[in-house]
Enzyme design. Structure first.
Site, mmCIF file in Angstrom:
data_model
loop_
_atom_site.group_PDB
_atom_site.id
_atom_site.type_symbol
_atom_site.label_atom_id
_atom_site.label_comp_id
_atom_site.label_asym_id
_atom_site.label_seq_id
_atom_site.Cartn_x
_atom_site.Cartn_y
_atom_site.Cartn_z
ATOM 1 N N ALA A 1 3.163 -0.903 4.865
ATOM 2 C CA ALA A 1 2.658 -0.945 6.250
ATOM 3 C C ALA A 1 2.309 -2.361 6.704
ATOM 4 O O ALA A 1 2.366 -2.668 7.904
ATOM 5 C CB ALA A 1 1.435 -0.040 6.380
ATOM 6 N N GLU B 1 12.635 -9.236 1.629
ATOM 7 C CA GLU B 1 11.853 -8.070 2.072
ATOM 8 C C GLU B 1 12.642 -6.808 1.747
ATOM 9 O O GLU B 1 13.839 -6.733 2.032
ATOM 10 C CB GLU B 1 11.618 -8.195 3.583
ATOM 11 C CG GLU B 1 10.785 -7.072 4.172
ATOM 12 C CD GLU B 1 10.676 -7.195 5.699
ATOM 13 O OE1 GLU B 1 10.472 -8.311 6.226
ATOM 14 O OE2 GLU B 1 10.808 -6.145 6.365
ATOM 15 N N ASN C 1 8.018 -5.397 -1.143
ATOM 16 C CA ASN C 1 7.952 -4.268 -0.220
ATOM 17 C C ASN C 1 6.518 -4.251 0.296
ATOM 18 O O ASN C 1 5.624 -3.715 -0.351
ATOM 19 C CB ASN C 1 8.292 -2.944 -0.905
ATOM 20 C CG ASN C 1 8.283 -1.804 0.108
ATOM 21 O OD1 ASN C 1 7.797 -1.959 1.227
ATOM 22 N ND2 ASN C 1 8.833 -0.655 -0.276
ATOM 23 N N PRO D 1 0.792 -1.224 0.000
ATOM 24 C CA PRO D 1 0.000 0.000 0.000
ATOM 25 C C PRO D 1 0.828 1.280 0.000
ATOM 26 O O PRO D 1 1.827 1.383 0.723
ATOM 27 C CB PRO D 1 -0.833 -0.110 1.292
ATOM 28 C CG PRO D 1 -0.157 -1.140 2.122
ATOM 29 C CD PRO D 1 0.499 -2.079 1.165
ATOM 30 N N ASN D 2 0.394 2.206 -0.832
ATOM 31 C CA ASN D 2 0.968 3.558 -0.921
ATOM 32 C C ASN D 2 2.328 3.631 -1.603
ATOM 33 O O ASN D 2 2.890 4.729 -1.731
ATOM 34 C CB ASN D 2 1.050 4.217 0.481
ATOM 35 C CG ASN D 2 -0.296 4.291 1.161
ATOM 36 O OD1 ASN D 2 -1.232 4.806 0.573
ATOM 37 N ND2 ASN D 2 -0.408 3.741 2.348
ATOM 38 N N HIS E 1 12.714 -2.393 1.559
ATOM 39 C CA HIS E 1 12.124 -1.107 1.962
ATOM 40 C C HIS E 1 12.939 0.046 1.415
ATOM 41 O O HIS E 1 14.181 -0.012 1.397
ATOM 42 C CB HIS E 1 12.091 -0.987 3.489
ATOM 43 C CG HIS E 1 11.284 -2.043 4.150
ATOM 44 N ND1 HIS E 1 9.912 -2.004 4.201
ATOM 45 C CD2 HIS E 1 11.654 -3.190 4.773
ATOM 46 C CE1 HIS E 1 9.475 -3.079 4.834
ATOM 47 N NE2 HIS E 1 10.508 -3.828 5.192
ATOM 48 N N TYR F 1 10.767 9.120 1.625
ATOM 49 C CA TYR F 1 10.762 8.146 0.521
ATOM 50 C C TYR F 1 11.409 8.658 -0.761
ATOM 51 O O TYR F 1 11.486 7.919 -1.742
ATOM 52 C CB TYR F 1 9.319 7.689 0.251
ATOM 53 C CG TYR F 1 8.708 7.003 1.458
ATOM 54 C CD1 TYR F 1 9.236 5.807 1.944
ATOM 55 C CD2 TYR F 1 7.632 7.566 2.137
ATOM 56 C CE1 TYR F 1 8.710 5.190 3.063
ATOM 57 C CE2 TYR F 1 7.090 6.949 3.266
ATOM 58 C CZ TYR F 1 7.631 5.768 3.721
ATOM 59 O OH TYR F 1 7.115 5.150 4.838
ATOM 60 N N ARG G 1 4.258 11.196 -1.640
ATOM 61 C CA ARG G 1 4.116 11.006 -0.190
ATOM 62 C C ARG G 1 5.467 11.227 0.514
ATOM 63 O O ARG G 1 6.507 10.702 0.079
ATOM 64 C CB ARG G 1 3.579 9.603 0.131
ATOM 65 C CG ARG G 1 4.564 8.480 -0.149
ATOM 66 C CD ARG G 1 4.005 7.105 0.127
ATOM 67 N NE ARG G 1 3.896 6.750 1.513
ATOM 68 C CZ ARG G 1 4.173 5.512 1.994
ATOM 69 N NH1 ARG G 1 4.585 4.545 1.189
ATOM 70 N NH2 ARG G 1 4.034 5.255 3.266
ATOM 71 N N ARG H 1 13.430 4.369 12.457
ATOM 72 C CA ARG H 1 12.227 5.196 12.468
ATOM 73 C C ARG H 1 11.427 4.875 13.741
ATOM 74 O O ARG H 1 12.020 4.544 14.752
ATOM 75 C CB ARG H 1 11.432 4.943 11.178
ATOM 76 C CG ARG H 1 12.209 5.375 9.918
ATOM 77 C CD ARG H 1 11.415 5.162 8.646
ATOM 78 N NE ARG H 1 10.182 5.955 8.660
ATOM 79 C CZ ARG H 1 9.187 5.785 7.783
ATOM 80 N NH1 ARG H 1 9.297 4.879 6.814
ATOM 81 N NH2 ARG H 1 8.101 6.527 7.854
#
Ligand code: DQA
Length: 148
Positions: free
Chosen positions: A77, A99, A74, A9-10, A101, A22, A17, A108
């Site tokens: 969330a 995985e 990726n 998502p996103n 990112h 990012y 964003r 973070r």
């Protein structure tokens, strides 16, 4: 070699964003960079994105049914919440899953340090922006070569 990149998502909103986290490159630029890299490395690549958890499960299962050699995901969330995605990764074993990112999730908020998916993945790459995907591609190619 067939590899699928699955974005959660996103991720389609990058460049818009939170650019301070990012980056300013768009999702189209991400796809172009990955496609160029895969052309030069002779990788048969498919890149998909969904905002829905169930659709991401479907994409993971498609790696098995469509005979992919490796998966880069990726999960965005859903990294920090999804047992369903972890189960899907385990269901398609032994296909290697990395995985990936854009941001450095370990530096973070505390909740981003937790990954449900990591338990099923062969590796995690994070914090390099779009280059996280290129590094993940390099790594998965090596893993697939060793396994074959
Ligand atoms: C992300 C990190 C996640 O914590 C976040 O929810 C995202 C993107 C990354 O690529 O840095 O949406 O997966």
């Amino acid at each position: 070699m067939k590899i699928i990149i699955i974005n959660g998502p996103n991720i389609n909103m990058i460049g818009i964003r939170e650019p301070e986290i990012y980056g300013s490159e768009t999702y189209v630029e991400l796809q172009n960079k990955v496609n160029d890299y895969c052309d030069s490395a002779n990788i048969d690549i498919k890149i998909v994105q969904s905002n829905s958890e169930g659709k991401l499960v479907d994409y993971l299962q498609s790696a098995y049914f469509d005979k992919y050699d490796g998966v880069i995901i990726n999960p965005a969330a859903y990294t920090h919440t999804s047992v369903a995605l972890l189960d899907a990764i385990k269901a398609i074993a032994p296909i290697p899953v990395i995985e990936c990112h854009l941001s450095d999730v370990n530096n973070r908020e505390d909740f981003r340090k937790i990954s449900f998916l990591r338990l099923g993945c062969v590796d995690v790459v994070s914090g390099l922006g779009i280059n996280s995907y290129i590094k993940a591609l390099d790594e998965i190619v090596k893993i697939i070569d060793v396994n074959n």
